[in-house]
Scaffold this active site. Structure first.
Site, mmCIF file in Angstrom:
data_model
loop_
_atom_site.group_PDB
_atom_site.id
_atom_site.type_symbol
_atom_site.label_atom_id
_atom_site.label_comp_id
_atom_site.label_asym_id
_atom_site.label_seq_id
_atom_site.Cartn_x
_atom_site.Cartn_y
_atom_site.Cartn_z
ATOM 1 N N ASP A 27 0.858 -1.187 0.000
ATOM 2 C CA ASP A 27 0.000 0.000 0.000
ATOM 3 C C ASP A 27 0.895 1.238 0.000
ATOM 4 O O ASP A 27 1.909 1.285 0.715
ATOM 5 C CB ASP A 27 -0.898 0.006 1.244
ATOM 6 C CG ASP A 27 -1.930 1.112 1.196
ATOM 7 O OD1 ASP A 27 -3.038 0.872 0.694
ATOM 8 O OD2 ASP A 27 -1.612 2.222 1.660
ATOM 9 N N ASN B 179 -2.639 13.147 -3.225
ATOM 10 C CA ASN B 179 -3.734 13.645 -4.042
ATOM 11 C C ASN B 179 -4.228 14.999 -3.566
ATOM 12 O O ASN B 179 -4.463 15.918 -4.360
ATOM 13 C CB ASN B 179 -4.894 12.640 -4.041
ATOM 14 C CG ASN B 179 -4.684 11.502 -5.026
ATOM 15 O OD1 ASN B 179 -3.974 11.648 -6.004
ATOM 16 N ND2 ASN B 179 -5.305 10.370 -4.758
ATOM 17 N N ASP C 231 -1.431 9.885 -9.824
ATOM 18 C CA ASP C 231 -1.263 8.893 -10.889
ATOM 19 C C ASP C 231 0.214 8.608 -11.134
ATOM 20 O O ASP C 231 0.602 7.458 -11.384
ATOM 21 C CB ASP C 231 -1.914 9.385 -12.177
ATOM 22 C CG ASP C 231 -3.437 9.391 -12.096
ATOM 23 O OD1 ASP C 231 -3.982 8.762 -11.158
ATOM 24 O OD2 ASP C 231 -4.078 10.019 -12.958
ATOM 25 N N GLU D 183 -4.764 2.420 -4.244
ATOM 26 C CA GLU D 183 -3.313 2.499 -4.082
ATOM 27 C C GLU D 183 -2.730 1.197 -3.557
ATOM 28 O O GLU D 183 -1.594 1.163 -3.081
ATOM 29 C CB GLU D 183 -2.948 3.653 -3.136
ATOM 30 C CG GLU D 183 -3.342 3.460 -1.688
ATOM 31 C CD GLU D 183 -4.758 3.931 -1.369
ATOM 32 O OE1 GLU D 183 -5.005 4.239 -0.188
ATOM 33 O OE2 GLU D 183 -5.588 3.993 -2.282
#
Length: 428
Positions: free
Chosen positions: A273, A281, A290, A315
């Protein structure tokens, strides 16, 4: 990243195999009865079944490519059959053949480059209208002015460029070259198996036209294989859409589920993770998020020890090690964790981004651009007598991942590991 980095030889291999097989088969002096019957019906079957497949999946481009190829095949085959049965060509054969030599590359290039951008029905109507308009004009001129049209299409316009090797009217070669250049640019801009199949299919059409009246089975075989190329490429891309994650390029959740069903009795599953991904973000935007996912995926793709990485969702990533134990996998997981940690992600404006990998390496480490470090946490578990199903092993790996998060992140933790030994050597 270079715009050519996504070009793959694998995009061309299936179509090249079909094209090479078609040339070899068509060049044979004769085929047995089974293959003769097969190639007589295969173009029609491919049009019906492949066209239905394309229509169901909304692939209008490929549907009309199949229609154009079949129309050319049907018209030329009618004239070739008359020639073989009677020993002479029909009065209009020369004009029909020359028109096919011009219209096939024109319509093939047009439909191959015509992207699906509108509503399905509207797009189908527009493509059908173009085909009907071009066909109606060609048929009308051929019926009303056959001699003048034949002279116009067959005249040598550029004597200096004319060669004895030219088996088609001179005007056909610029049209083929223009269509080939258009499809080549399309492939380089968006490298895909389908674009590669379209490119090689055009070469197949160029090869077969001079052989229509000289090799008995050339038209049937090559048209069948070119149509099969297109249908196979559509199926290939449909498979990729279902089984491969578009953003990261890793196999997706469905591919993982398929792989889990084929594991043996001994295996290890690791869940990874991205640490503080929501912060990336919220702070830098989804474009940077991204980039982070692509960075992590590129490192996980290189995992050693026989492991294979998948994007699990969001993620989160999964790594599967068939036939391994945790002790064998931990060093490889630590290597990939360090590989992610050691990479400094540069944050630049789009206008300042490097154009290729070389520029990126030169700018890396220079001042003037913000840098962020990306880290991942990994939880790992193996199948044993307590966890006999893949669902239980994944759940145990997930628990180990939460344990790694609780222990400070940026570490590898195995299921059941004592809390005192959380971080592996080399951790910051």
């Amino acid at each position: 990243m270079s715009r050519f980095a996504a070009v793959r030889l694998s995009h061309f291999l299936p179509s090249l195999a079909l094209l090479g097989g078609a040339v070899a088969t068509a060049s044979l002096p004769g085929l047995n009865e089974f293959f003769t019957s097969l190639f007589n019906v295969l173009p029609t079957l491919l049009l019906l079944l492949g066209g239905l497949f394309c229509l169901v999946y909304g692939r209008q481009r490929e549907l009309f490519l199949l229609v154009v190829l079949y129309l050319g095949y049907f018209i030329l085959d009618t004239h070739a059959d008359h020639y073989r049965e009677s020993g002479r060509v029909r009065d209009d054969t020369a004009l029909v053949f020359h028109l096919c030599s011009l219209l096939l590359p024109l319509l093939y290039g047009l439909y191959a480059a015509w992207q699906e951008r509108t509503h399905l029905v509207q797009d189908l109507i527009a493509r059908a209208a173009v085909l009907l308009a071009v066909g109606a004009v060609a048929v009308g001129l051929a019926q009303r002015y056959p001699d003048a049209l034949l002279h116009w299409v067959s005249v040598v316009r550029w004597p200096a460029l004319h060669g004895v090797w030219m088996s088609l009217v001179q005007l056909a070669y610029p049209l083929f070259a223009l269509a080939f250049l258009l499809l080549l640019v399309q492939y380089l801009r968006a490298p895909r198996p389908l674009h590669a199949a379209q490119l090689l299919g055009l070469l197949g059409v160029l090869w077969v036209l001079p052989q229509v009246f000289t090799q008995v089975h050339a038209l049937h075989v090559m048209c069948s294989m070119v149509m099969l190329m297109l249908v196979a490429a559509v199926a290939h891309e449909a498979y990729q859409m279902a089984f491969r994650d578009e953003l990261t390029g890793l196999p997706g959740r469905r591919a993982l589920n398929e792989r889990l069903q084929r594991l043996g009795r001994n295996y290890v599953i690791a869940m990874a993770d991205v640490d503080h991904f929501k912060k990336f973000n919220d702070t830098h935007g989804h474009d940077v998020g991204d980039q982070v996912l692509r960075l992590v995926a590129s490192r996980l793709r290189k995992i050693g020890g026989g492991g294979k990485a998948y994007r699990y969702g969001g993620e989160e990533f999964t790594m599967v090690f068939p036939g391994k134990t945790i002790e064998e996998c931990l060093p490889h997981l630590e290597v990939v964790r360090q590989a992610v940690e050691s990479y400094q992600l540069q944050l630049r404006d789009k206008q300042q981004r490097p154009q290729n990998d070389k520029q990126g390496r030169q700018r890396r480490g220079q001042s003037g651009a913000a840098q962020v470090s990306v880290t991942i946490s990994i939880g790992v578990a193996e199948r044993d007598h307590e966890r006999s199903s893949t669902e239980q092993v994944i759940k145990a790996a997930d628990q180990a991942l939460y344990s790694a998060k609780s222990a400070g992140r940026n570490c590898v933790r195995s299921h059941g590991q004592k809390r005192g030994a959380v971080k592996l050597a080399g951790q910051r």
